[in-house]
Motif scaffolding. Structure first.
Motif, PDB file in Angstrom:
ATOM      1  N   GLN A 416       0.825  -1.208   0.000  1.00  6.32           N
ATOM      2  CA  GLN A 416       0.000   0.000   0.000  1.00  6.32           C
ATOM      3  C   GLN A 416       0.859   1.257   0.000  1.00  6.32           C
ATOM      4  O   GLN A 416       0.506   2.255  -0.631  1.00  6.32           O
ATOM      5  N   GLN A 417       1.982   1.228   0.695  1.00  6.05           N
ATOM      6  CA  GLN A 417       2.898   2.372   0.677  1.00  6.05           C
ATOM      7  C   GLN A 417       3.357   2.663  -0.754  1.00  6.05           C
ATOM      8  O   GLN A 417       3.383   3.816  -1.191  1.00  6.05           O
ATOM      9  N   HIS A 418       3.714   1.601  -1.473  1.00  4.39           N
ATOM     10  CA  HIS A 418       4.194   1.779  -2.842  1.00  4.39           C
ATOM     11  C   HIS A 418       3.113   2.394  -3.727  1.00  4.39           C
ATOM     12  O   HIS A 418       3.377   3.318  -4.516  1.00  4.39           O
ATOM     13  N   PHE A 419       1.902   1.898  -3.601  1.00  6.10           N
ATOM     14  CA  PHE A 419       0.809   2.429  -4.397  1.00  6.10           C
ATOM     15  C   PHE A 419       0.534   3.892  -4.051  1.00  6.10           C
ATOM     16  O   PHE A 419       0.323   4.727  -4.937  1.00  6.10           O
ATOM     17  N   ASN A 420       0.526   4.219  -2.768  1.00  2.88           N
ATOM     18  CA  ASN A 420       0.226   5.595  -2.356  1.00  2.88           C
ATOM     19  C   ASN A 420       1.275   6.580  -2.854  1.00  2.88           C
ATOM     20  O   ASN A 420       0.947   7.711  -3.233  1.00  2.88           O
ATOM     21  N   GLY A 440      -0.089  -6.706  -6.260  1.00  7.62           N
ATOM     22  CA  GLY A 440      -0.150  -5.376  -5.685  1.00  7.62           C
ATOM     23  C   GLY A 440      -1.484  -4.737  -5.987  1.00  7.62           C
ATOM     24  O   GLY A 440      -2.503  -5.417  -6.069  1.00  7.62           O
ATOM     25  N   VAL A 441      -1.472  -3.424  -6.153  1.00  2.00           N
ATOM     26  CA  VAL A 441      -2.686  -2.676  -6.473  1.00  2.00           C
ATOM     27  C   VAL A 441      -2.647  -2.304  -7.949  1.00  2.00           C
ATOM     28  O   VAL A 441      -1.740  -1.576  -8.385  1.00  2.00           O
ATOM     29  N   PRO A 451      -7.814   7.222  -6.430  1.00  2.00           N
ATOM     30  CA  PRO A 451      -8.062   5.948  -7.114  1.00  2.00           C
ATOM     31  C   PRO A 451      -9.455   5.945  -7.753  1.00  2.00           C
ATOM     32  O   PRO A 451     -10.434   6.342  -7.126  1.00  2.00           O
ATOM     33  N   VAL A 452      -9.530   5.542  -9.020  1.00  2.00           N
ATOM     34  CA  VAL A 452     -10.801   5.518  -9.753  1.00  2.00           C
ATOM     35  C   VAL A 452     -11.310   4.086  -9.857  1.00  2.00           C
ATOM     36  O   VAL A 452     -12.433   3.774  -9.471  1.00  2.00           O
TER      37      VAL A 452
END
Length: 516
Positions: A416-420, A440-441, A451-452
């Motif tokens: 989640q850190q990477h995605f954010n 991942g996300v 995020p859409v």
């Protein structure tokens, strides 16, 4: 009951700071534990003790924020305790910063401001050099508020300035009351004004409009370690992804993850065709290229190879139209710095793994890739935590950012850190981000960093048909980069020096009046 030792208090403050900095709803409160940390460190009786307190706080901060790297090392090498070396290294960088700060400013209030400004400057330095690892940056904690929208003015580091300035203001007010019997409120009032301005700016931002580009992104669930060890063949992954890419909406571009296409032995080139690729699309391509053939005695003179990690656009027939290599390499994962010094350590690891650790060559000048007249700012996995990569691509005309990634190495909240962090690249450049990923996300993020359409769980291969907008335009951050944030950080340090001089003048005045 004895008093808690200073290192334990400092480490506890660092842990509290990290807890507020995790991807949780209360992350915007990060300035509070940072204020306590700055005040506690600045109040230490000696310069050495200031530095020691910052070191132990940094150790606690990185240990909680990056605990998941221990799980990664355990799975890779069976050596989770090795992650302590990283915690010590990052804490040492903070301690060095503190050692400089206490020589610049020598009073508690001066030190508070020098440490706050130095913290932001150190975050900027963590974007640079062979050990670059800018993971826990304060500005990301603003993602739960509209204040994060100031990133289009000065990048994520401008958010770090807001957090650090607020923390220093609170610590200054408390320290001033302790020392002078009064509470200096001017910095705190200015911080409140800065927050009001940032929040007001954020709520007035609206999504931009532009033509839509239909795309299909994949979230695959292949074992990254199994792929690296050869237990999972590239043919299995290719076949599964191909099946999921068929029957797309008209005009849709497929996006595959990092390394989704394997090209062993040779580096792919423009004009080369990848048979059976369900184009048009964008995909990561990875593998090893042979640099030299084996000698007459292959045991003593083995062939040499170099790893590569690229992203390419491919037309409907699977022919590569354009390519771009990875810009920032993972330290000790894709490049192994300081080999003359760390050579013995690398050899021990290579013996354990049974193969040589190959270093890749970074791409210092990433360029957009083209497909059917659209410019895509494609950057690979770890590139997404370096703002300059997306900024460079957007400045060259990229209309949408595409991030093929592989989060199969991460554990826990590292995913989640990477995605954010990637969400903030959308704000800095005011471009949509499209992400296809392994474990991942996956999905899309609009130009406000929101995020859409996303998918972040499930054991089976999943697909999303998304319609990101193609945008143009230039933000202040794209023009000026990190300079606004750096100038403000230096001004915090300068304010700390000024506090020293005011304190010296005040003491001299008291001495003169009392005849001391």
């Amino acid at each position: 009951m004895g008093r808690m030792p200073a290192p334990a208090i400092a480490a506890l403050l660092g842990l509290t700071l990290a807890a507020c900095g995790l991807p949780l709803p209360w992350s915007f409160l990060t300035a509070l534990p940072l204020a306590a940390l700055l005040g506690y460190a600045a109040a230490a009786p000696t310069r050495r003790s200031v530095t020691a307190r910052v070191f132990w706080a940094g150790f606690g901060y990185f240990a909680l924020h990056l605990w998941w790297l221990g799980a990664f090392l355990q799975q890779l090498l069976g050596a989770a305790p090795l992650v302590i070396v990283l915690f010590v290294l990052e804490a040492a960088f903070l301690a060095v910063m503190a050692a400089v700060a206490v020589n610049v400013a020598r009073t508690p209030t001066g030190r508070i401001w020098a440490l706050a400004g130095g913290w932001v400057i150190l975050e900027w330095l963590r974007f640079l050099g062979p050990l670059a690892f800018p993971w826990p940056t304060l500005g990301y904690t603003l993602l739960t508020t509209s204040a994060i929208q100031i990133a289009d003015l000065g990048g994520v580091l401008l958010g770090s300035v807001l957090v650090a300035f607020t923390a220093a203001s609170l610590a200054h007010a408390w320290t001033g009351r302790q020392q002078q019997g009064r509470r200096p409120l001017a910095p705190a009032v200015l911080a409140a004004v800065a927050w009001a301005a940032a929040l007001g700016y954020g709520v007035t931002r609206t999504p931009s409009d532009g033509p839509e580009q239909p795309m299909r992104v994949l979230r695959v669930t292949f074992d990254a370690f199994g792929r690296a060890s050869g237990e999972l063949t590239s043919e299995e992954q290719f076949s599964a992804q191909t099946a999921a890419s068929l029957n797309r909406p008209p005009g849709s571009v497929i996006v595959w993850s990092e390394g989704a296409i394997s090209s062993p032995g040779t580096r792919p080139a423009t004009g080369q065709t990848i048979p059976a690729f369900p184009g048009p699309g964008i995909s990561g391509i990875g593998g090893y290229e042979q640099l030299t053939p084996p000698g007459p005695d292959p045991i003593r003179q083995p062939a040499t190879y170099r790893q590569f990690n690229t992203v390419a656009s491919l037309d409907a027939g699977g022919t590569i139209q354009s390519m771009s290599a990875k810009a920032r390499l993972v330290p000790f994962g894709e490049e192994f710095p300081f080999r003359p010094i760390l050579g013995p350590v690398y050899r021990v690891i290579e013996t354990s793994l049974g193969f040589t650790l190959p270093s890749m060559t970074p791409n210092p000048n990433p360029t957009p890739i083209t497909l059917n007249g659209v410019l895509y700012g494609a950057y690979i996995c770890y590139d997404s935590v370096f703002p300059w990569v997306a900024r460079a691509l957007a400045n060259q005309g990229a209309q949408v950012l595409v991030n093929p990634s592989n989060d199969g190495w991460y554990q826990g909240w590292g995913v989640q850190q990477h995605f954010n962090m990637g969400r903030v690249r959308a704000i800095e450049t005011r471009r949509w981000v499209v992400r296809s990923v392994n474990n991942g996300v996956a999905g899309t993020v609009n130009d406000l960093g929101q995020p859409v359409q996303t998918v972040d769980s499930g054991q089976e291969l999943q697909v999303l048909d998304v319609r990101p907008k193609l945008l143009n335009g230039t933000t202040v951050y794209m023009r000026l980069g990190d300079w606004p944030a750096l100038i403000l950080a230096l001004l915090m340090v300068a304010y700390g020096v000024r506090q020293d001089r005011r304190q010296a003048t005040r003491v001299a005045g008291v001495t003169e009046r009392t005849g001391g």
